[in-house]
Write a protein that holds these residues in place. Structure first.
Motif, PDB file in Angstrom:
ATOM      1  N   ASN A  87       0.818  -1.216   0.000  1.00 42.93           N
ATOM      2  CA  ASN A  87       0.000   0.000   0.000  1.00 42.93           C
ATOM      3  C   ASN A  87       0.851   1.264   0.000  1.00 42.93           C
ATOM      4  O   ASN A  87       0.491   2.266  -0.622  1.00 42.93           O
ATOM      5  CB  ASN A  87      -0.927  -0.013   1.221  1.00 42.93           C
ATOM      6  CG  ASN A  87      -1.989   1.055   1.114  1.00 42.93           C
ATOM      7  OD1 ASN A  87      -2.316   1.495   0.014  1.00 42.93           O
ATOM      8  ND2 ASN A  87      -2.536   1.473   2.235  1.00 42.93           N
ATOM      9  N   GLY A  88       2.018   1.230   0.676  1.00 43.63           N
ATOM     10  CA  GLY A  88       2.809   2.447   0.792  1.00 43.63           C
ATOM     11  C   GLY A  88       4.165   2.414   0.110  1.00 43.63           C
ATOM     12  O   GLY A  88       4.718   3.456  -0.232  1.00 43.63           O
ATOM     13  N   LYS A  89       4.746   1.228  -0.093  1.00 37.76           N
ATOM     14  CA  LYS A  89       6.094   1.145  -0.659  1.00 37.76           C
ATOM     15  C   LYS A  89       6.289  -0.217  -1.302  1.00 37.76           C
ATOM     16  O   LYS A  89       5.357  -1.026  -1.371  1.00 37.76           O
ATOM     17  CB  LYS A  89       7.129   1.363   0.437  1.00 37.76           C
ATOM     18  CG  LYS A  89       7.099   0.293   1.521  1.00 37.76           C
ATOM     19  CD  LYS A  89       8.233   0.460   2.520  1.00 37.76           C
ATOM     20  CE  LYS A  89       8.241  -0.706   3.516  1.00 37.76           C
ATOM     21  NZ  LYS A  89       9.365  -0.605   4.462  1.00 37.76           N
ATOM     22  N   MET A  90       7.498  -0.474  -1.772  1.00 39.38           N
ATOM     23  CA  MET A  90       7.842  -1.790  -2.299  1.00 39.38           C
ATOM     24  C   MET A  90       8.661  -2.538  -1.253  1.00 39.38           C
ATOM     25  O   MET A  90       9.600  -1.980  -0.684  1.00 39.38           O
ATOM     26  CB  MET A  90       8.661  -1.680  -3.586  1.00 39.38           C
ATOM     27  CG  MET A  90       7.897  -1.142  -4.753  1.00 39.38           C
ATOM     28  SD  MET A  90       8.818  -1.280  -6.309  1.00 39.38           S
ATOM     29  CE  MET A  90       8.466  -2.968  -6.749  1.00 39.38           C
ATOM     30  N   ARG A  91       8.307  -3.786  -1.013  1.00 37.65           N
ATOM     31  CA  ARG A  91       9.041  -4.612  -0.058  1.00 37.65           C
ATOM     32  C   ARG A  91       9.981  -5.535  -0.832  1.00 37.65           C
ATOM     33  O   ARG A  91       9.587  -6.156  -1.818  1.00 37.65           O
ATOM     34  CB  ARG A  91       8.077  -5.440   0.790  1.00 37.65           C
ATOM     35  CG  ARG A  91       8.782  -6.326   1.801  1.00 37.65           C
ATOM     36  CD  ARG A  91       7.824  -6.884   2.830  1.00 37.65           C
ATOM     37  NE  ARG A  91       6.913  -7.853   2.252  1.00 37.65           N
ATOM     38  CZ  ARG A  91       6.272  -8.778   2.980  1.00 37.65           C
ATOM     39  NH1 ARG A  91       6.438  -8.828   4.279  1.00 37.65           N
ATOM     40  NH2 ARG A  91       5.444  -9.628   2.403  1.00 37.65           N
ATOM     41  N   ILE A  92      11.233  -5.641  -0.372  1.00 39.39           N
ATOM     42  CA  ILE A  92      12.233  -6.500  -1.013  1.00 39.39           C
ATOM     43  C   ILE A  92      12.593  -7.620  -0.050  1.00 39.39           C
ATOM     44  O   ILE A  92      13.024  -7.373   1.081  1.00 39.39           O
ATOM     45  CB  ILE A  92      13.516  -5.717  -1.383  1.00 39.39           C
ATOM     46  CG1 ILE A  92      13.176  -4.413  -2.116  1.00 39.39           C
ATOM     47  CG2 ILE A  92      14.448  -6.592  -2.216  1.00 39.39           C
ATOM     48  CD1 ILE A  92      12.541  -4.590  -3.450  1.00 39.39           C
ATOM     49  N   ARG A  93      12.405  -8.857  -0.485  1.00 41.22           N
ATOM     50  CA  ARG A  93      12.798 -10.005   0.321  1.00 41.22           C
ATOM     51  C   ARG A  93      13.633 -10.954  -0.526  1.00 41.22           C
ATOM     52  O   ARG A  93      13.437 -11.042  -1.752  1.00 41.22           O
ATOM     53  CB  ARG A  93      11.567 -10.750   0.867  1.00 41.22           C
ATOM     54  CG  ARG A  93      10.752  -9.941   1.856  1.00 41.22           C
ATOM     55  CD  ARG A  93       9.659 -10.782   2.505  1.00 41.22           C
ATOM     56  NE  ARG A  93       8.640 -11.177   1.548  1.00 41.22           N
ATOM     57  CZ  ARG A  93       7.664 -12.063   1.810  1.00 41.22           C
ATOM     58  NH1 ARG A  93       7.615 -12.641   3.003  1.00 41.22           N
ATOM     59  NH2 ARG A  93       6.771 -12.359   0.899  1.00 41.22           N
ATOM     60  N   ILE A  94      14.565 -11.656   0.116  1.00 41.04           N
ATOM     61  CA  ILE A  94      15.380 -12.648  -0.582  1.00 41.04           C
ATOM     62  C   ILE A  94      15.260 -13.979   0.151  1.00 41.04           C
ATOM     63  O   ILE A  94      15.073 -14.021   1.358  1.00 41.04           O
ATOM     64  CB  ILE A  94      16.862 -12.212  -0.680  1.00 41.04           C
ATOM     65  CG1 ILE A  94      17.471 -11.999   0.710  1.00 41.04           C
ATOM     66  CG2 ILE A  94      17.006 -10.961  -1.530  1.00 41.04           C
ATOM     67  CD1 ILE A  94      18.957 -11.651   0.696  1.00 41.04           C
ATOM     68  N   ARG A  95      15.341 -15.070  -0.603  1.00 40.99           N
ATOM     69  CA  ARG A  95      15.240 -16.403  -0.009  1.00 40.99           C
ATOM     70  C   ARG A  95      16.643 -16.985   0.153  1.00 40.99           C
ATOM     71  O   ARG A  95      17.347 -17.217  -0.831  1.00 40.99           O
ATOM     72  CB  ARG A  95      14.379 -17.325  -0.874  1.00 40.99           C
ATOM     73  CG  ARG A  95      14.049 -18.652  -0.186  1.00 40.99           C
ATOM     74  CD  ARG A  95      13.137 -19.509  -1.049  1.00 40.99           C
ATOM     75  NE  ARG A  95      11.817 -18.938  -1.247  1.00 40.99           N
ATOM     76  CZ  ARG A  95      10.822 -19.029  -0.377  1.00 40.99           C
ATOM     77  NH1 ARG A  95      11.015 -19.652   0.780  1.00 40.99           N
ATOM     78  NH2 ARG A  95       9.649 -18.488  -0.647  1.00 40.99           N
ATOM     79  N   VAL A  96      17.047 -17.194   1.409  1.00 40.25           N
ATOM     80  CA  VAL A  96      18.359 -17.747   1.726  1.00 40.25           C
ATOM     81  C   VAL A  96      18.162 -19.056   2.477  1.00 40.25           C
ATOM     82  O   VAL A  96      17.468 -19.091   3.495  1.00 40.25           O
ATOM     83  CB  VAL A  96      19.191 -16.757   2.585  1.00 40.25           C
ATOM     84  CG1 VAL A  96      20.561 -17.353   2.897  1.00 40.25           C
ATOM     85  CG2 VAL A  96      19.341 -15.426   1.871  1.00 40.25           C
ATOM     86  N   ASP A  97      18.743 -20.137   1.973  1.00 42.57           N
ATOM     87  CA  ASP A  97      18.578 -21.466   2.576  1.00 42.57           C
ATOM     88  C   ASP A  97      17.105 -21.804   2.784  1.00 42.57           C
ATOM     89  O   ASP A  97      16.697 -22.378   3.793  1.00 42.57           O
ATOM     90  CB  ASP A  97      19.317 -21.571   3.916  1.00 42.57           C
ATOM     91  CG  ASP A  97      20.836 -21.630   3.734  1.00 42.57           C
ATOM     92  OD1 ASP A  97      21.279 -21.972   2.622  1.00 42.57           O
ATOM     93  OD2 ASP A  97      21.553 -21.332   4.689  1.00 42.57           O
ATOM     94  N   GLY A  98      16.277 -21.415   1.823  1.00 43.02           N
ATOM     95  CA  GLY A  98      14.873 -21.784   1.854  1.00 43.02           C
ATOM     96  C   GLY A  98      13.961 -20.866   2.634  1.00 43.02           C
ATOM     97  O   GLY A  98      12.741 -21.025   2.596  1.00 43.02           O
ATOM     98  N   ARG A  99      14.514 -19.869   3.356  1.00 43.18           N
ATOM     99  CA  ARG A  99      13.681 -18.964   4.158  1.00 43.18           C
ATOM    100  C   ARG A  99      13.787 -17.534   3.641  1.00 43.18           C
ATOM    101  O   ARG A  99      14.877 -17.080   3.277  1.00 43.18           O
ATOM    102  CB  ARG A  99      14.111 -19.007   5.634  1.00 43.18           C
ATOM    103  CG  ARG A  99      14.120 -20.385   6.257  1.00 43.18           C
ATOM    104  CD  ARG A  99      12.793 -21.127   6.138  1.00 43.18           C
ATOM    105  NE  ARG A  99      11.721 -20.503   6.876  1.00 43.18           N
ATOM    106  CZ  ARG A  99      11.407 -20.814   8.134  1.00 43.18           C
ATOM    107  NH1 ARG A  99      12.090 -21.734   8.794  1.00 43.18           N
ATOM    108  NH2 ARG A  99      10.413 -20.220   8.741  1.00 43.18           N
TER     109      ARG A  99
END
Length: 563
Positions: free
Chosen positions: A203-215
């Motif tokens: 709703n307010g911004k872009m979220r950046i996530r990365i998957r490391v060792d499956g999480r």
């Protein structure tokens, strides 16, 4: 007061013998390495022993970089080139005193250079090498992202089309701000050895996530909503996708050239959401050195079964499991073992992740009509001995592959199912006749990936009786259980790396008759219960727990088939 050298400190603290020091010094000469690095590489001391000695002798503080948030402005005091070359990280400023984290606080040249470029008084702090590596990536990639966003604000007058055209026209040395921002996200993910990047509009911004060792792990890059379309357009340009189409999902591929000179393949997918397009980027690593039985996790107990499956000269061998379970690595391991001069091997892949000399590798391209089914028909006219079908997705591909397996070809493929027995039901669901499955399939390898306990923070524990009961572990006599407490090596997760857990289903006359007669998955599992040739995945997972490779929690999180 005499200032002791590092070697003298370690000998004085009984961490090192004089003979070991002399040997390390002789190996250091001409290597260009610092003494501490040589001592650790040779196994004379641990990094923890080195840090403890330096803390005591020099009276400096240790800092845990994983436990603190370093302000982005710290990167402005010491340029990236100076920080990377000297392996130092600016962590905080108090008045005119700049605190820097170092793995070697005896590197006085680095301290002087930091003092010169920052124009501040310098206080060194000691930390682990792995923390320095990760912090350098976080601090300076975050700074790069922040600078890129600042530049993007100055370019807000450009339309999306103009922005995309400009991005394509830029070279690496004069990249547009959006290019810099996307590159900083990719560099950060690659440094952390991530398998996927999730770029999600909210709703307010872009979220950046990365998957490391499956999480999944969120990374602190704050991209304002007004630049969302710029970032998405840039990634679409990289993946040769339509930047004006936002209503339907799209797929793309790109090749990213890292700052270290490594080429990384990217597979890109977009998905329309209520807040805009979400993008997931799969990072395809090209490290073919890890494609062997030991690396993927085949145990001594399963070696004989693996051999028996691979010794078939015809028939089908399936590798099964959900997305992200390591099927592709196992498939490539089999390809490498079967790859010989006297064998004509053709591999149909979407995409080609590893290039293997001696194997004819065909990239599937459904946009131009080159599907698995059409490519499989064509390759049968190429006189193949072994055919690898990257994935069975439909009934047509399944039937052609199984008929090829019945006519003297060895066919390797993957399919998405929960376990080995479910693969039989899946083939029948795709419309394949039971007699064709029974006559073609020679073996099925089912697998999952579980996280390894971090060796640096591994400690013995008393397990929860409830978890033991869930995993079916009853006899505790003489058994030890472990977990990771969290440290600098594992980003405080307690886990470092992953290993495969397998169950290998080999076909025999009894099972073949049952499949041809249309037996259900439940009937097949009952038939396998008393078989000496079949070890369920949960049993192999228990062995890994009892060997101290992984934890009960991880096994129960990953493997659904529990007693």
């Amino acid at each position: 007061m005499k200032i002791l050298r590092l070697g003298e400190m370690l000998v004085q603290n009984d961490v090192l013998t004089q003979e070991e020091l002399d040997d390390a010094l002789s190996k250091q000469r001409g290597s260009g390495k610092r003494l501490g690095t040589v001592l650790i590489d040779e196994g004379y001391i641990t990094e923890k022993q080195l840090i403890t000695t330096l803390k005591t002798q020099l009276g400096i503080d240790e800092v845990d970089l994983n436990e603190m948030t370093i302000p982005p402005e710290m990167a402005t005091y010491i340029p990236k080139s100076v920080a990377v070359n000297n392996r130092i990280v600016p962590v905080k400023l108090e008045g005119d005193r700049l605190f820097i984290a170092m793995e070697d606080p005896l590197n006085f040249r680095a301290i002087e250079e930091a003092k010169e470029v920052s124009r501040k008084k310098i206080t060194p702090m000691i930390t682990y090498s792995a923390m320095i590596t990760r912090a350098l990536s976080v601090v300076y990639e975050n700074e790069g992202a922040a600078n890129a966003i600042k530049e993007m604000r100055e370019e807000r007058g450009l339309t999306i089309g103009e922005m995309a055209a400009e991005q394509e026209a830029q070279d690496e040395n004069a990249a547009a701000p959006t290019v810099k921002l996307v590159n900083s996200i990719l560099e950060r993910a690659i440094t952390d050895k991530a398998s996927d990047i999730h770029i999600e509009p909210t709703n307010g911004k872009m979220r950046i996530r990365i998957r490391v060792d499956g999480r999944l792990v969120e990374i602190p890059i704050d991209i304002p909503k007004e630049f969302q379309s710029n970032v998405i357009s840039r990634i679409k340009v990289m993946g040769d996708m339509n930047i004006t189409e936002r209503r339907i999902p799209q797929d793309g591929r790109a090749l990213f050239h890292t700052k270290t000179g490594e080429d990384i393949d990217l597979r890109i997918n977009t998905l329309p959401t209520i807040y805009g397009e979400k993008i997931v980027i799969r990072i395809l690593w090209r490290d073919a050195t890890q494609l062997n039985r030991r690396a993927i996790g085949i145990t001594e107990k399963d070696n004989a079964k693996f051999d028996r499956v691979l010794k078939n000269s015809s028939g089908m061998i399936l590798v099964v499991g959900p997305t992200g379970s390591g099927k592709t690595s196992t498939l490539y391991t089999m390809i490498k073992e079967l790859n010989k001069t006297e064998i004509n091997m053709i591999s149909l892949e979407d995409p080609v992740e590893f290039q293997i000399e001696g194997v004819t590798q065909v990239p599937i391209n459904e946009k131009v009509g080159l599907t698995f089914a059409s490519a499989l028909r064509s390759c049968l006219r190429q006189d193949p001995d072994v055919i690898c079908v990257g994935e069975i997705r439909d009934g047509e591909t399944a039937e052609i592959a199984l008929r090829a397996a019945m006519t003297g070809h060895l066919v390797l493929s993957t399919i998405h199912t929960e376990d080995a027995v479910s693969a039989i039901d899946r083939l029948k669901d795709l419309g394949v006749e039971p007699y064709l499955v029974a006559g073609s399939v020679r073996g099925i390898i089912s697998q999952r990936l579980v996280r390894r306990i971090c060796p640096n923070c591994k400690k013995e524990i008393t397990p929860d009786p409830y978890l033991l009961d869930l995993a079916g572990i009853k006899n505790l006599e003489g058994r030890k259980f472990y977990k990771g407490t969290g440290c600098h090596m594992c980003m405080n997760s307690g886990y470092k790396g992953r290993i495969g857990v397998f169950e290998i289903f080999t076909m025999n006359g009894k099972l073949r008759d049952a499949i041809a007669a249309g037996a259900s998955g439940t009937d097949l599992r009952n038939a396998l219960e008393g078989s000496k040739d079949f070890t369920p995945m949960i049993v192999n997972a228990r062995d890994l727990v009892q060997e101290g490779v992984t934890t009960l929690d991880e096994v129960l999180r990953t493997i659904a088939t529990i007693e």
